[in-house]
Structure formats: C-alpha cells, structure tokens
Enzyme design. Structure first.
Site: not given
Lengths: 251, 251
Positions: A51, A53, A200
């Site tokens: 995935r 985000d 991140r």
C-alpha cells in the site's frame, strides 16, 4: 487467464492512498474500474507490491492482474494508460508466469523522500515535498545515515497499531542527496521491506538530528530501545515516493 | 506612501491568469485581497511586470505596490507570503523609490518552457510541462535557435487580435537544455520584451522543426513573412514559466 505485471506511477495528491476503501478515491479502484471496462464489464482484481498512504506518490509501483485473453503487451499498456485518469501513468507492462505475485515476491524496495529546506515554501513543491525551513546541519545527517544500514529490529520506527509481528528488516542503502542550489534534500532508502510509516519516521528522526535536537550518533540507541517514542515525529506524506520494486528472478 | 517591489512565484494551475477579471480566481486578486487585510480593510492595487495567461507559472514575477506605512521588508514579505494561498509564494520584498514601476521599467525578461518528450505522460508533469511524445530531432532545434537572436519584427509570432502596434523585439538568449535521462527539454528565452503568446508560438514552431515538418533553416523566412499563419501552433500554457524580470538601475 494471462498474468500481467505492470509498473505504474501516480501523483498521490488526490488519492486516499493505493488500497481500495469504502470512502475516498484510490489508485486500486481507478485501475480496477478501467480494467473492468477493458474486460467487457467483468471485474478484475489487481495486487500491488504494497500500500501507499494518502498523499504518497509512486514513480515505480508494481501491480499484477490476470486478464482472460492474451493481448500484446504494448497494446495492454497503452489501453490502460490512456483510459486511467491523468494522475496515473502505466509505464510498462509485461506478461509474466502465473506464479508471479507483486506482493509476495518482492526482493527489495526503494523509496525516496524529498524535503524543501529553504524559505519560502515553493508553490510547485507544496504537494511534492515536505517542508522543513529550520536550521539543519546536513553533515550530522550524513554522519547518522550509515547507522541504519544492515539488519535490525525497527520497532522504534514503526507506527503504533501495526499488526505486523516481525519487525526485523534489512536496509541496503540510506543516502541523502542535496540539489544544486541547496534548496532541497532527497533521502534514498533501499531495503528488503519497510514497516508501516517507517520511511516517514526515519526522515522525521533524521531531521531532528540535523536540527540538533538529537545527537548524530543516537540512532543505534533509538533502534535498541524498540519503542516508537524514542524516535522522531512522522514526516508529512507528500515528500514520499515509492521509487522502485525489485523481484526475485521471474519464475 | 512607501513603494514596495516584490518577487513572487506562483503555480498557475488554479488561476485564470495574473490579471484581475470579473470571473475566475487570479493572482492579482489574491494578493490585493491579502494586502487589503494587512491595510485595515483599505484597498491596495498591485502592478505586475506583465500578465501571464491561465495555467502559466511564475518563478520570478515582479510586482510593485504602495503601502501607507513603512514596515520592515522581511516583516512585509513574511506577512504577505503566509497570508496569501499556498500556490503563491513571496520570495523577496524591498522598499524602492516611488518612481520605480514594475511594468514600465522592465529591461529584460526571461521565460522558460518545459516539454516532456518521453511516453507515457508523467503524472507529476501534467500541470507543469507541455507534452510532445512525437519524433523529435533535437539537433535541428539547436540549429534553428540562433536565428531568433537579435532584433526582429515578430508579427509572425504574435497571437492575432493583439492591440500592440510595435512588434519589434530583441532576443538576447534562445537556448534549449535537455535533462539527464532525455525525458524533458527546457527552452530558455531572454529578451527586452515578448508579444502576446510569443513564447508559446516560438515553442510550437520549434517543435514543428524538430518533428521535421518545417526545415531547420525556416525561421528567417517565417519572421520575414510577418504573418501568424507562417509560424507553428501555440504550445500549451502549462509548460511556460516567467523565470526572471530585470530592471534598469533603480532610480
């Protein structure tokens, strides 16, 4: 059924991420809707390498799907590229063995993270780079990066609430590039896999080191603590790009 | 009254151009609205170095305006930058003589025009570069560019309907740069002024030369004809950037 592997790029700005969800436009939904049209209205599922985000971009996301008839690769690429919206591009398509799986066969992934470090915030980067207009000692970041290399339990760099149990990952590359006028830095991370929001959090921690609020040699201790609270904040999604996914030799 | 000169950047995607108009959001309107707030509700007019069309970007547009009180330059810059929307950035502000005029005192302007020349169209460039996925002989374009240098009547490169009578302009620089992976070309034009849509018609004509539908040595003849129909089509606005405006020595 013929299995196709596709390399796609997307501008994540107007997506609620890659994975289909009840509310909000997603990359998976747009591609599956297009494939359904190309397949006379019959639904086709796609599988991504992982995935991404909301707001996160892809230069080289990889997907696979099964299509009932064999079509020439370039015809399939052109059809899918031109019928999906403009914020998705289909860069290449190839026919692969039906044992190929875009998620399970990943060997390594490369992410880039772009940060604008000069004031004022560029209108051209507002969706395409994080913004950090604070004092930054780039030498300290360069000094810290090698501590990330190798195999570690990266629990400290995993968003809380992740259901993944094994948090050991191997990082092969952790670099930073500075552009010509020193207005932007780009981190490059390559590894065998990354935890939820790991890039991140790595970037948020490295910026804290560059800003002097964490020591340049603090990464080994942060890793050792296996505690999300030991690391820095989660950097904003708009700086993140899934750059490349590599696979084991095609079966 | 204190006169301020500001260098601004904007992403033209969501603007109906620079100049205020009855319908549609414009750069002038957004900046004037912000200045009015900073001036206790009293309106303030701004003057730009020139207009830019819908979709056209600016890296270094210059404006001037008069403000009733003297404020420190950086405080004025910060206030205007942070209170305008994110697609406008105020890069610098300085107090200038009240004789300075952002439009009348222009000495030279530099424009850039970016073209993506590789398939498929990048989702990241859909608002930031024109797209030309056709055969292109870059050597022919390089060969043609010097013919634009110097002082010429550029009637052939001016959109019809322009009310400007004197169509003589001087071009000091006409270059093309190719990026590392040869996926993008960027034209750079520097001159004492440019006619309405002139850069976009120049680029449309140069691409036609690169594509082989016009000879590499055809520019002198096209200029000589003083006829818009002799030149190529008008390239799309999203590739165009007003890069820099230079002024005569500040009075």
């Amino acid at each position: 059924m013929v299995r196709y592997k596709a390399v796609i790029a997307y501008d994540g700005t107007n997506f609620h991420g890659f994975q289909r969800q009840p509310n909000g436009r997603t990359v998976q939904e747009e591609i599956e809707n297009t494939l359904q049209k190309m397949n006379n209205g019959q639904p086709i599922m796609i599988f991504g390498s992982g995935r991404t985000d909301a707001g996160v971009h892809a230069i080289g996301q990889v997907i696979h799907f099964d299509f009932p008839q064999e079509r020439p690769e370039e015809r399939m690429r052109f059809g899918l590229d031109t019928q999906t919206p403009d914020d998705i591009a289909v860069r290449s398509i190839e026919i692969v063995s039906e044992e190929f799986h875009a998620r399970y066969d990943v060997q390594e992934k490369t992410y880039q993270f772009k940060v604008q470090i000069q004031k004022p915030r560029s209108p051209f980067l507002r969706f395409y780079a994080a913004y950090y207009p604070y004092p930054l000692d780039l030498d300290k970041i360069q000094q810290a990066l090698p501590d990330l290399l190798g195999t570690h339990d990266f629990t400290s760099f995993c968003a809380t609430g992740s259901s993944i149990e094994d948090k050991v990952r191997t990082i092969y590359q952790a670099d930073m590039e500075v552009n010509a006028d020193r207005s932007e830095i780009t981190f490059i991370f390559r590894g065998n896999g990354f935890l939820y929001k790991m890039i991140r959090i790595l970037v948020g921690t490295l910026l804290k080191i560059g800003n002097g609020r964490l020591a340049a040699d603090s990464l080994p201790e942060i890793i050792a603590q296996k505690d999300r609270n030991a690391a820095g904040p989660t950097a904003h999604p708009e700086g993140l790009y899934l750059a490349e996914v590599k696979y084991k030799k095609t079966k």
